[in-house]
Design an enzyme around this catalytic site. Structure first.
Site, short mmCIF file in Angstrom:
data_model
loop_
_atom_site.label_atom_id
_atom_site.label_comp_id
_atom_site.label_asym_id
_atom_site.label_seq_id
_atom_site.Cartn_x
_atom_site.Cartn_y
_atom_site.Cartn_z
N SER A 1 0.84 -1.19 0.00
CA SER A 1 0.00 0.00 0.00
C SER A 1 0.88 1.24 0.00
O SER A 1 2.04 1.19 0.40
CB SER A 1 -0.90 0.01 1.24
OG SER A 1 -0.15 0.32 2.41
N ASP A 2 0.33 2.36 -0.43
CA ASP A 2 0.99 3.62 -0.14
C ASP A 2 0.77 3.91 1.34
O ASP A 2 0.01 3.22 2.03
CB ASP A 2 0.46 4.75 -1.02
CG ASP A 2 1.49 5.85 -1.23
OD1 ASP A 2 2.38 6.00 -0.36
OD2 ASP A 2 1.42 6.56 -2.24
N TYR A 3 1.42 4.94 1.82
CA TYR A 3 1.47 5.20 3.26
C TYR A 3 0.06 5.28 3.86
O TYR A 3 -0.68 6.24 3.61
CB TYR A 3 2.22 6.51 3.49
CG TYR A 3 2.64 6.79 4.91
CD1 TYR A 3 3.88 6.38 5.38
CD2 TYR A 3 1.80 7.46 5.78
CE1 TYR A 3 4.28 6.65 6.67
CE2 TYR A 3 2.18 7.74 7.08
CZ TYR A 3 3.43 7.32 7.52
OH TYR A 3 3.80 7.59 8.81
N THR A 4 -0.33 4.25 4.59
CA THR A 4 -1.62 4.12 5.28
C THR A 4 -2.82 4.16 4.31
O THR A 4 -3.94 4.44 4.74
CB THR A 4 -1.81 5.17 6.39
OG1 THR A 4 -1.99 6.47 5.83
CG2 THR A 4 -0.64 5.19 7.36
#
Length: 726
Positions: free
Chosen positions: A267-270
């Site tokens: 995933s991208d950050y969160t």
């Protein structure tokens, strides 16, 4: 033991908790961490991280650097956890590590993928020496709206160019041997269509047809995968209402089903946690279920997998086979880069302390920077300047500034090595005292007495260099702009300097295409210098004084006005196209300006003038399974030896879906000596003419095509050919 057999043996031994641990990536609290580039969300302290590693609850750490502390983390994983599965250590190393190279958009202006491969290779050498296995790069999004701040990280608005640079950067980062100590695992991002967010507003929706997705935004990812990329990062945006981090059609149907991708997706950050705020998931548990079932393998920082996957598996909401497949993909990538055989690879303090690479990397940074500079305009051959006998005023907030050299995502660069403009110019001049430096204004505000001092300096000079543009924090993530213009305080400075009558050269610093106006637009000469990195000052001086003849070309169209966005050269033709020989009334244009850029994609000048012959085809027809060869003679007409970028464009006249007015299908950079001519040749097959039709199938359609070999997307003489049917 065979790596795949080892992975299967491990999976058979792993507890549910240990499996989930391999799907978690968390901030590296054991090493100096770059929180300034990511929000400090769901943070853990160092001792907590150590305990999590011992318990097998962490598979990846990110954005920490340092071989010594990295050794500690890896030792805990290998020697103190039950199964000894090594950690994967990643970071945002985007366009350089200690040595900073031009932003990716600037480097794309070189139209030299092999240059990007070399700078990525140098970056990999430095990053792996600092204790990293993996970079969250290259970014391969296609950026058609210059308001979007992350244009700076892309290769521009064209899919063909983006594919070429995706391949080059993957090869450069990873090198020929994934298990080598200096191989840096690449991660293609952001999957997918992040460059198509509405209104250029970061994190927004991308609403498009499946055909647009497949023709424009997906090909660079496929190219990068074919070049050997084993990891992808999902994008923040939704596509037609479905967030990418939980998009099963994208992550499983296309990626694993159609493309047979065997690596993993992070995933991208969160971004998995953010499914809640998007209104796609009810809570964290729902977000974890949706993301993993869609095909998202690793959760970056949010902890939603760590907190909820066990319960989801136990309840049957997530099948154990689905969890095992995600773990299998992660472990196979770790095996592919040799972590099971050499878990302490890229964690050598002696290698980290070795700086013998500095001279070579500085030389490469200087070469890359000057090859990225685009000469937009050069009236009356004002450039190149003289190194002696000429009084030069360097005016503007970037003249002596060293805080805005590297550009966005420059988080590990050695700023002590940065060369500012004034230093670079003085080093090149025979008499450094012939350069006068005046700030004139700040980046966004006037300075008391600044314009007066700038005017005085310009009046006493033979030429004024205006060092203006966007500061570093105007581009990058979450830096979308409504008006893509030179800030008003700097524009006012430019107007005042131009009013003196002294010839003006604009040194434009920018992370996107800008809408130029007034004195900036009307300057005698304009150089686009992007954010060029460590060797900025020397590289700009090389071009200004003619030690390097500029050869870069625009990878993005410069608009006449911000209101044209999104603008891109390969737009489709309307039923009322604006044609030069026709009245503008009731045509495809704005009331105030034509439907055209100020400077088109592919545009760029040099100190050399080149001539093009009409393209010559070896046949007027292209057989369905045949090859068409296109030749064009380029001649040196005036000036010093120089390099030209010949660009091949095509247009499908009639098709089942309206086609772009032009599409780039090839480019060649050639160097010519005075009086020399050279032939460039391109080959086309029907596959180069294919697009996704109404049935969403990729195919070419027989019919008539136009073709150009030209120095930009608006230049050249068209010739026609016909694609025959099968």
């Amino acid at each position: 033991m065979d790596p795949f057999e080892r992975v299967e043996a491990l999976i058979a031994q792993m507890t549910l908790e240990e499996k989930i641990g391999q799907l978690g990536a968390f901030a590296d609290a054991l090493r100096p961490f770059a929180f300034e580039v990511n929000p400090e969300t769901f943070a853990r302290d160092a001792e907590d991280v150590r305990q999590q590693i011992r318990a097998g609850r962490v598979g990846t750490l990110f954005n920490g650097v340092g071989a010594v502390e990295g050794l500690e983390a890896q030792r805990i994983a290998v020697e103190e956890s039950r199964l000894g599965i090594p950690l994967l250590l990643g970071a945002d190393v985007i366009h350089g590590m200690r040595t900073v190279f031009p932003i990716p958009l600037g480097e794309a202006a070189s139209f030299e993928p092999e240059l990007a491969e070399r700078t990525a290779r140098a970056t990999a050498v430095e990053a792996t020496a600092a204790g990293l296995h993996w970079t969250f790069a290259p970014m391969v999004d296609v950026a058609r709206d210059q308001r979007w701040g992350r244009v700076a990280e892309t290769s521009g608005e064209d899919t063909f160019l983006a594919c070429a640079f995706a391949v080059a950067r993957v090869r450069g980062f990873q090198g020929p041997d994934l298990t080598a100590a200096d191989s840096l695992l690449a991660s293609l991002k952001h999957f997918a269509a992040y460059g198509a967010v509405a209104a250029g507003l970061d994190y927004s929706s991308a609403d498009m047809s499946p055909q647009m997705l497949r023709d424009v935004h997906l090909p660079p990812f496929k190219a990068g995968i074919d070049a050997g990329a084993l990891t992808l990062m999902s994008s923040f945006n939704d596509i037609n209402g479905v967030p990418s981090s939980a998009n099963r059609e994208l992550l499983t149907g296309i990626l694993r089903g159609e493309w047979q991708f065997g690596g993993f997706v992070i995933s991208d950050y969160t971004s998995d946690f953010e499914l809640i705020a998007q209104g796609y998931a009810e809570d964290e548990r729902d977000a974890a279920q949706l993301a993993l079932n869609a095909g998202l393998d690793i959760s970056l920082q949010s902890g939603v997998y760590a907190n909820h996957l066990a319960g989801l598996v136990e309840s049957g909401a997530v099948a154990m086979t689905t969890l095992d497949e995600a773990v299998r993909r992660v472990l196979r990538v770790k095996a592919a880069i040799g972590l099971f055989d050499t878990p302490y690879r890229s964690l050598d303090p002696q290698r980290e302390a070795d700086t013998s690479y500095l001279p070579a990397h500085d030389a490469l940074a200087r070469e890359a920077a000057r090859r990225s500079i685009v000469l937009l305009k050069n009236e009356n051959d004002l450039l190149p300047l003289k190194k002696s006998g000429q009084r030069i005023a360097l005016i503007g907030p970037f003249g002596e500034d060293r805080d805005n050299i590297g550009g966005c995502w420059n988080i590990f660069g050695d700023r002590n090595r940065d060369i500012d403009l004034a230093s670079g110019l003085r080093a090149a001049l025979h008499d450094p005292h012939s350069l006068r430096v005046v700030r004139g204004c700040d980046f966004e505000a006037p300075l008391e007495g600044g314009i007066e001092a700038a005017v005085a300096a310009a009046r006493s000079a033979d030429v004024a260099l205006l060092a203006i543009g966007e500061p570093e924090n105007f581009s990058g993530e979450a830096q979308s702009r409504l008006q893509i213009v030179v800030p008003p305080a700097q524009q006012a400075l430019a107007e005042a300097v131009a009013a003196t009558g002294t010839p003006v050269v604009v040194l434009l610093r920018n992370g996107r295409a800008l809408a130029l106006s007034g004195a900036v637009r009307d300057a005698d000469a304009i150089l686009v210098t992007w954010f060029l990195g460590t060797q900025t000052g020397h590289a700009v001086a090389d071009v200004l004084f003619g030690d390097y003849n500029p050869s870069a070309r625009l990878p993005v169209s410069f608009p006449q006005d911000s209101g044209q966005q999104p603008y891109f050269y390969n737009h489709t033709r309307s039923g009322r196209p604006e044609l030069p020989e026709q009245s503008w009334a009731f045509k495809n244009r704005w009331r105030e300006i034509p439907h055209a850029p100020l400077y088109p994609f592919g545009h760029g000048l040099s100190y050399t003038r080149f001539g093009y012959s009409a393209p010559a085809l070896d046949s007027a027809v292209l057989a369905w399974d045949g090859t068409l060869t296109v030749r064009c003679t380029i001649s040196h007409q005036a000036g010093p030896a120089g390099e030209e970028v010949a660009q091949l464009y095509i247009h499908d006249r009639v098709a089942s879906r309206v086609r772009p007015v032009r599409e780039l299908k090839g480019f060649r950079k050639i160097r010519l000596q005075p009086g020399q001519s050279a032939e460039v040749a391109f080959q086309l097959t029907r596959h180069d003419l294919a697009f996704h039709g109404a049935d969403n199938r990729l195919s070419a359609e027989p019919g008539r095509f136009d073709l150009w070999v030209a120095p930009s997307a608006l230049a050249g003489e068209a010739v026609a050919f016909e694609l025959l049917g099968p």
